[in-house]
Each structure stands twice: as C-alpha cells, then as structure tokens.
Design an enzyme around this catalytic site. Sequence first.
Site, mmCIF file in Angstrom:
data_model
loop_
_atom_site.group_PDB
_atom_site.id
_atom_site.type_symbol
_atom_site.label_atom_id
_atom_site.label_comp_id
_atom_site.label_asym_id
_atom_site.label_seq_id
_atom_site.Cartn_x
_atom_site.Cartn_y
_atom_site.Cartn_z
ATOM 1 N N ARG A 1 0.829 -1.209 0.000
ATOM 2 C CA ARG A 1 0.000 0.000 0.000
ATOM 3 C C ARG A 1 0.861 1.256 0.000
ATOM 4 N NH1 ARG A 1 -5.397 1.353 1.179
ATOM 5 N NH2 ARG A 1 -5.719 3.289 2.294
ATOM 6 N N HIS B 1 -8.587 3.640 -7.546
ATOM 7 C CA HIS B 1 -8.389 2.781 -6.375
ATOM 8 C C HIS B 1 -9.201 1.500 -6.496
ATOM 9 C CE1 HIS B 1 -6.297 5.654 -3.647
ATOM 10 N NE2 HIS B 1 -6.838 6.535 -4.476
ATOM 11 N N THR C 1 -4.445 12.418 -2.448
ATOM 12 C CA THR C 1 -3.530 12.704 -3.551
ATOM 13 C C THR C 1 -4.217 13.580 -4.600
ATOM 14 O OG1 THR C 1 -2.679 10.479 -3.159
ATOM 15 C CG2 THR C 1 -1.937 11.577 -5.162
ATOM 16 N N ARG C 2 -5.440 13.235 -4.919
ATOM 17 C CA ARG C 2 -6.179 13.952 -5.972
ATOM 18 C C ARG C 2 -6.556 15.369 -5.564
ATOM 19 N NH1 ARG C 2 -9.173 9.741 -3.780
ATOM 20 N NH2 ARG C 2 -11.093 10.294 -2.701
ATOM 21 N N GLU D 1 -13.266 4.097 -7.018
ATOM 22 C CA GLU D 1 -12.994 2.943 -6.153
ATOM 23 C C GLU D 1 -13.809 1.793 -6.713
ATOM 24 O OE1 GLU D 1 -10.921 1.552 -3.354
ATOM 25 O OE2 GLU D 1 -11.298 3.591 -2.612
#
EC number: 3.5.1.15
Lengths: 315, 315
Positions: free
Chosen positions: A65, A118, A169-170, A180
Amino acid sequence: MSSRTNVSCLHEAKRVAIFGGTHGNEMSGITLVNMWIQNSAEIERNGLLIKPFISNPRAVEKCSRYIDTDLNRAFTPENLSAPDVEGLLYEVQRAKEINRMFGPKGSSDAYDVIFDLHNTTSNMGCTLILESSTDLFNLQMVHYIKKAMAPHTCSVLLNEHPQLKYSTTRSVAKHSVGLEVGPQPQGVLRSNVFESMRTILKHALDFIELFNSGVEFPPCTVDVFRVQERMDYPRDTNGNITAMVHPHLQDCDWEPLNRGDPVFLTFDGRTILYEGANTVYPTFINEAAYYEKQQAFTTTCREMLAANAIRKAFN
Amino acid sequence: MSSRTNVSCLHEAKRVAIFGGTHGNEMSGITLVNMWIQNSAEIERNGLLIKPFISNPRAVEKCSRYIDTDLNRAFTPENLSAPDVEGLLYEVQRAKEINRMFGPKGSSDAYDVIFDLHNTTSNMGCTLILESSTDLFNLQMVHYIKKAMAPHTCSVLLNEHPQLKYSTTRSVAKHSVGLEVGPQPQGVLRSNVFESMRTILKHALDFIELFNSGVEFPPCTVDVFRVQERMDYPRDTNGNITAMVHPHLQDCDWEPLNRGDPVFLTFDGRTILYEGANTVYPTFINEAAYYEKQQAFTTTCREMLAANAIRKAFN
C-alpha cells in the site's frame, strides 16, 4: 427568470491527470495507467491534455500500500510546506513532488481534474468519491457517468465530513474524483474490475470533452451516500480484535442497516447488533487496508444533491 | 485371506501442531491459532498433545506474506543444515528453529502431525493439501474429513510432483497436512472462511482421537487433484504481464478446462485459449501471492487413490 440565467458558466477543463498506484497494491488502476502510459490512444480527447501517472512508484514496485505512510492521507498543508530536507518520509517527499507537478493545491495553476484510481477488497462495486457537495462540474460529471453506466450501478460516496475527510492525492486538482472499484483482493488483477474502471474513465473523459466543446448540461440531481461515522471492530483490553464482520453484513455494502441488525460475530459465536438510532448505508465493509485504521466499515446516509445547469464560460 | 490381514497398523499420533501465520497476511489461520493459544479448550483431545503455533510472527506483525523469503518454501536440506551465523535470512533462521522444535524433519523425534493453515485469494473453497499418495494415515484422515463435511465440498490437492513440490513448513512432521481456504483477500478475516477452517480442524482432531483410541478405519478411496503444471500469465518481452485471467476462468477453480476454452484476456481485448490436449482442473486461479512466482494457475488431473484399512499398532 429565463432558464439561461440559471446556467452556471465554468472554466474549461484543459488539463486532466489519471493517477494509478496511489496505493501500490491496487492493481486495476496501476495496470490501466501503465497501459495508457505506453499507448494513450484510448484516453485521447480533442483539445485535452491527459496525463496518466503512477503516483507511488516505489509502493507499486513492492506491491504494498505504501512505503512509509499512506500517500492518500499525506497532502496536508504541513506536509506540502515541509522543507526539502534529508530523512523526509518517502510519501511526504512524493506528495511535495506531486503537488509541484499537478498543483500547487488550491492555486490557479493546478490541474483541472485528477481521477485517482483505487481498488477495494469490499463489495462496493463501482464507486465515485467526491469531496464537495457544491462542485457543480463534478456533480454534473458523476450524473453523466451514472446515466452512461445504467443499468449498471455506479454509487457516489461523498466524503465531506468535518473530521473524517482526509488529504487525498487527488486533492491537488481543482476538481478531484476518486474512483474505487471492488471487490478485488490486494495484489490481484480481476478482469471484471479492470473493465469497469476503464468504462467509467471513458465516460468521464467523454463528459469533459463534451463540456469543453460547449455542450450545456441541464440541471440534475445526484443520489449520494454521505460519510457519517467510522465503526471499529470490537476489541479486547489489549486492543486485539475479538469479532468479525457478521456474515449478514459481509459483502452488503450500500444496503440499509437498521437498529437491531447483526454487525459483528465474536470468535466465541456471539452476534453483536447495530445500535444506531437511524438507518445507515455501510460501505468499505471489511476493507483490508482499514484494519490498521481501526475501521470495520463506514456508515453513510443517503442524500439527494441538486446541481445547476452548467456550460463552459467563454472568456 | 481374512480382512484382518489387510489392516495396516500405524503408530499412534501423540503430538500434533497447528500452524498459523506461515504466511503473515492469511488471516483466518492466524486468528484461529491466536485464539487457541489463549484458550485451547476447543482443540483439546484425550491423550493428545496439541500445540497451536504462529510460525512466522514477524510477518504476522507486518501483515505481509514474509520478511525476507517465503517460509513455506524454506524447509530445504540446505537451509535446515545451514550454520547459525549472523545475517541469515529471517525465514531461514525461523525454519531452523521450527525444525528444532517440531522435527527434526525425517526423524523419529518429529511431531506426528502438523496442520498448516493457509488462505487463498482464489475461489478454491476448502482444500486439504497432501504431499504423498502413499501416506495411509493422511489419506484416511482426509477421507474422514470429506465425509464429515458433506454435503459441503472439501477438495484434496496432491502436491506430489517431481519438480513442483516444495519444502513446506509442515514438512517437518511425520504426517503433514496443508489446509487452504478461500476466497479471502490478504489481510482480511472473513467469517465464512474462518468458520470453515475451524470445522475442518475439529473433524481432523476427532479423527486422530478416534484413531488413537483404537478405532479401525476400513479401506477407502479418495478423489484427489494431482498437481501437473504451472501456467504463467502472458508477458511481453520485458516480462510485463499483458493479459488477465479470462472472466470465464476466474473463480472457476476445480472446474474442467478443455482444449479451446478461454484462459486469458489481453488488455487489448483478445481471448487466449487453452491449448493443452487433455482436460485439466485448474486451481489457485489468480492467487495474489503467485504473481511473483509467475503463476496464473496450476493445472491438476483428477485421480482416485485407494487406501488400506488402518488401525493403531499396539506395541
């Protein structure tokens, strides 16, 4: 008042990034992004700069991860303004780099849209994650995607909680969209998950291209699940988990959970019931990565968001 | 010839170990073993010494498959006879310790039975893994377990291949039994998988207690899947994977695969067909841990093994 006056005019979206590997063991996003880095024909759109990008390459290489800390929690003001010194955590360094490349976060120089891909071990199906209920561009985009995906479902998770929202992050982009898809075990690439993710990205890019071309999108409503509360596993006094997600709850992401419904099964066979007063919609049920975050599932409530009509501002 | 002359008389099984955490991210076995270490009432049997044991505690702590190298491949003669020097790989050190505690492998001092509890991301259901087609004690035990589990299925994988057999943790015992239950993502505890594993262990220990009490088990046959071949993912010239397990094969562990059936789907949408001449039964399909071993699935052939009657030798 004519309908024209209710149209919100928004900036064109010229620069779009697609991130994979923010978590290095979520294989569908990583594989798609690597594929598009090699051959971008599939994601090219008129007048759009689209950048596929592996956000945590060292974690991807290790198929874990993260290296030092969760990159998708690392985009805090403190981290982004930390001096470039020796010994910074890898993901903090990386957050600063990504912020320089695609941000700076909150500035007019930032990328217009970042999609961050994700996967989850939970049975969430296709889920778009938004961080704001007032971002008309994103609301119209997810409405477009949901319609394009029908009759298949695409849920929308709204992570706009005063405490539970985190620094993704985005979040360096002007419009940030998490995608997701699950269930998919960590380190595994499943063709059905891969293809769903690819289809959603196609529709998302189509939307941006249409928007940029001047198409007006009429007012719409979007059915979302708003994050409410994190539920931990039952634990003993040493902090060890003493129960599992109940078989009646396992894999039932997005289904209503009412007071008195089973939620956990202790190792000695006792059922633990849900004690909340109101019906909630659990999600991220039994996600592998959330054991360390002490989270067995997240409760959400259902909400209908309304969005104005939008079109591109001509300036 | 009377039926008595066909009864094989075997040594009593007095010492039994149950290993969890040979792979540190396979949660059902780890959780069961930790539970039994705290309270062993459930696994106690008359006249039996039963030792629940975490075989790779450092990997369990990290929730990763291993620290330096796969413990379940580490019980080679070279490793077990390596001098105790600084800088040995952690799992090699650990293999030597486990061999001292539960072996030495191949000696009369070794534990009688080791069950090693594993989980897989593959849709294999309950699977017992044997390493010898001639171990009557084990064949009778798996026959007993299969009958006790009916109508639920419990498959038997026979890993008796001249090249593909490997040096398992459990191989230090006189009778070694792997138990593999899935699907369960790495790092996740699923109640259905946990309960299946617990039930199989119950039947296995019941069998050993019955055997030790002098019960004679009549001749039987056991339907097994014998390991044949490892199949890799399609790759490009740089060694990168170029295709996924085909949706028609995904999750179809133990189902017949015939020449001409789809096995892979390339990222550009081309189906790759199975080209083997004979019908095989794939297993460990798309197992997360086997990407690094370049293994998309294992083919097996079906075989019926016959076992003599057995009872305890009185000496």
